[in-house]
Design an enzyme around this catalytic site. Structure first.
Site, mmCIF file in Angstrom:
data_model
loop_
_atom_site.group_PDB
_atom_site.id
_atom_site.type_symbol
_atom_site.label_atom_id
_atom_site.label_comp_id
_atom_site.label_asym_id
_atom_site.label_seq_id
_atom_site.Cartn_x
_atom_site.Cartn_y
_atom_site.Cartn_z
ATOM 1 N N ARG A 172 1.322 9.790 4.502
ATOM 2 C CA ARG A 172 0.498 9.363 3.367
ATOM 3 C C ARG A 172 1.148 9.886 2.095
ATOM 4 N NH1 ARG A 172 -3.126 5.522 3.148
ATOM 5 N NH2 ARG A 172 -4.787 6.703 2.126
ATOM 6 N N VAL B 279 -1.967 7.463 15.613
ATOM 7 C CA VAL B 279 -2.835 7.200 16.757
ATOM 8 C C VAL B 279 -2.830 5.707 17.048
ATOM 9 C CG1 VAL B 279 -5.176 7.402 17.668
ATOM 10 C CG2 VAL B 279 -4.271 9.179 16.149
ATOM 11 N N ASP C 241 -14.966 7.348 1.970
ATOM 12 C CA ASP C 241 -14.653 5.931 2.204
ATOM 13 C C ASP C 241 -15.104 5.576 3.613
ATOM 14 O OD1 ASP C 241 -13.759 3.382 1.809
ATOM 15 O OD2 ASP C 241 -11.653 3.893 1.569
ATOM 16 N N ASN D 293 -11.591 1.980 8.084
ATOM 17 C CA ASN D 293 -10.842 3.232 8.041
ATOM 18 C C ASN D 293 -10.938 3.996 9.360
ATOM 19 O OD1 ASN D 293 -9.811 3.009 5.442
ATOM 20 N ND2 ASN D 293 -11.649 3.893 4.515
ATOM 21 N N ASP E 30 -8.286 8.097 5.998
ATOM 22 C CA ASP E 30 -8.529 7.916 4.561
ATOM 23 C C ASP E 30 -9.630 8.823 4.021
ATOM 24 O OD1 ASP E 30 -6.525 6.108 4.632
ATOM 25 O OD2 ASP E 30 -7.735 4.352 4.171
ATOM 26 N N GLU F 258 -9.318 10.479 0.984
ATOM 27 C CA GLU F 258 -9.022 10.788 -0.416
ATOM 28 C C GLU F 258 -10.267 10.796 -1.299
ATOM 29 O OE1 GLU F 258 -6.195 7.974 -1.824
ATOM 30 O OE2 GLU F 258 -7.432 6.242 -1.344
#
Length: 364
Positions: A67, A124, A233, A238, A251, A253
Site C-alpha cells: 500500500r 490473501v 470504510d 473492502n 483499507d 485509512e
C-alpha cells in the site's frame, strides 16, 4: 452507471515502481527479488496497491501486497496519507481481535525508495465484491449467489463490525482520536467539514453538501455514544472472501475513534448507493441484501447495543461519500476527463438520494 469515463487511479509507471521495489526489498531481505509486480484493475483512487511475489530461498515465494501513499503531485483524493497510522491500526486489530486482517511485514516511512511512504503485507487469496460494475448488477458472483449464500456473507460481515467494536480497547486506539473540540462524533463531523473546505478551495461550492451539513445539525443525537475503533470504510468491497466467508479485512485509512453507528451507517448506505444506481439503470439489484433493518437487528443481537439515530448516521455516510465523489469529479476535471457543469451538485453521482435524505423523503 455514469456518463463520465472511469477516473484514472494512478499517474505512476508500474515498471519503474517494480524496479525500485526490488532495490528496496534487497535492502530488507538480502538476495530477495520482487517478481510479478502488477497494479490491480480494481486499484483505488486514494492509496495505491501493488501486488507482487517475493523470490527468495528463505522464505519461499510469498505473495504480498504493498500500500503506497498517493502521489502528492497527482491531485490526491485526500489531503493526507499517513501510512504509519494504517500500519499501526492493522497491528492493533491483529493483536486485539479475531478479525482476519493481513499480516503486515514492513513499514517504510522514507519517501525516497518509491516516491512516497508505504507498507507491505501478506496477500490473501479470495474474491472481492466488485465496485465496477457494482456487485448489485447482474453478472457479478455475488448477484449470482443464492439467497442463503448472500445471507451467510451478510451475517459474517456484520459480525466483523460487531467484533471489531467490542474487542479493541478504546484506550489502545487513542492514536486514532481525531483532533478538535467536543466529543468523538463532533470531532468526526468537524473533520469532514475541513475536508469539504479543502475539496472546494478555489472551486465551486456544493449547495447540496452544505444543506446536508445543516440537516445533520438538526438531527444531531442527544447522546452520541461511547467511541469505539471504527474501521472507517466499512463495506463489503473492502473484504476478501473465501466462498462467502471473510478472510481479509482491508483499507483502514479512514479508521478513527467514533460512535459505533458511524461504521454502521457507512455499511448500510454504501450498499444503498450501489443498489440505487442499479435500480436507476433498470435492474432489480439486490433489494433484500444488507437491508437497514436486518443490519441493525443483527448488530444488536451480536453486541447487545441497539443502534441509535440511524437517520442521522446514514445521512452522514451519504454526505461523506458525496464529498469524496465531488473531489474525484474535480480530479477528473483536472485531468481533462470531464467538464465541470454549471451545477456542481450534479457531479455527485448520488445527488438524488442525498437530496432525498436531506429532505427526509428517502425512506418513503
Amino acid at each position: 452507471m455514469a456518463t463520465a469515463p472511469r477516473p484514472r487511479t494512478s499517474t505512476r509507471d508500474p515498471e519503474e515502481l517494480g524496479r525500485r521495489l526490488t532495490v528496496w526489498l534487497g535492502s530488507r531481505l538480502p538476495g530477495a527479488k520482487a517478481v510479478g509486480v502488477t497494479v490491480p484493475a480494481s486499484n483505488g483512487m486514494s492509496s495505491e496497491t501493488l501486488l507482487f511475489d517475493i523470490e527468495h530461498p528463505r522464505p519461499p515465494l510469498r505473495a504480498c501486497a504493498l500500500r503506497l501513499a498517493a502521489d502528492p503531485a497527482a491531485y490526491t483524493v485526500f489531503p493526507e496519507y499517513d501510512m504509519a497510522r494504517q500500519y499501526r491500526t492493522l497491528r492493533l486489530v491483529a493483536d486485539h481481535t479475531d478479525l482476519p486482517v493481513p499480516r503486515v511485514l514492513w513499514l517504510e516511512e522514507d519517501p525516497e525508495p518509491l516516491g512516497a511512504p508505504f507498507f507491505v503485507m501478506e496477500r490473501v487469496a479470495g474474491r472481492v465484491p466488485p465496485d465496477v460494475m457494482p456487485y448489485t448488477y447482474g453478472g457479478s458472483w455475488l448477484h449470482a449467489a443464492s439467497d442463503a449464500e448472500r445471507e451467510q456473507l451478510e451475517s459474517a460481515t456484520v459480525g466483523l463490525l460487531a467484533r471489531l467494536h467490542d474487542q479493541v480497547p478504546p484506550s489502545q486506539a487513542e492514536f486514532l482520536a481525531l483532533p478538535g473540540r467536543g466529543d468523538a462524533l463532533r470531532r468526526h463531523v468537524t473533520g469532514q467539514r475541513a475536508y469539504y473546505s479543502w475539496v472546494i478551495d478555489g472551486l465551486a461550492r456544493s449547495p447540496l453538501i452544505e444543506a446536508a451539513f445543516d440537516r445533520l445539525e438538526q438531527l444531531w443525537p442527544r447522546e452520541p455514544g461511547t467511541p469505539v475503533l471504527n474501521w472507517g470504510d466499512a463495506r463489503i468491497g473492502n473484504v476478501v472472501y473465501d466462498g462467502f466467508d471473510p478472510v481479509a479485512v482491508l483499507d483502514w485509512e479512514m479508521a478513527a475513534l467514533a460512535p459505533r453507528e458511524v461504521d454502521l451507517g457507512w455499511t448500510v448506505y454504501l450498499h444503498r448507493f450501489f443498489q440505487d444506481l442499479t435500480v436507476s439503470s433498470g435492474q432489480r439489484g439486490l433489494p433484500d441484501f444488507l437491508r437497514r433493518d436486518r443490519v441493525e437487528a443483527r448488530y444488536a443481537r451480536l453486541t447487545g447495543h441497539t443502534p441509535r439515530d440511524m437517520e442521522f448516521h446514514i445521512l452522514y455516510a451519504a454526505l461523506r461519500h458525496a464529498i469524496v465523489m465531488l473531489r474525484i469529479a474535480y480530479r477528473q476535471a483536472y485531468f481533462g476527463e470531464v467538464a465541470v457543469p454549471a451545477d456542481p451538485d450534479t457531479l455527485i453521482l448520488h445527488h438524488g438520494s442525498l437530496r432525498a435524505l436531506v429532505q427526509g423523503s428517502y425512506w418513503d
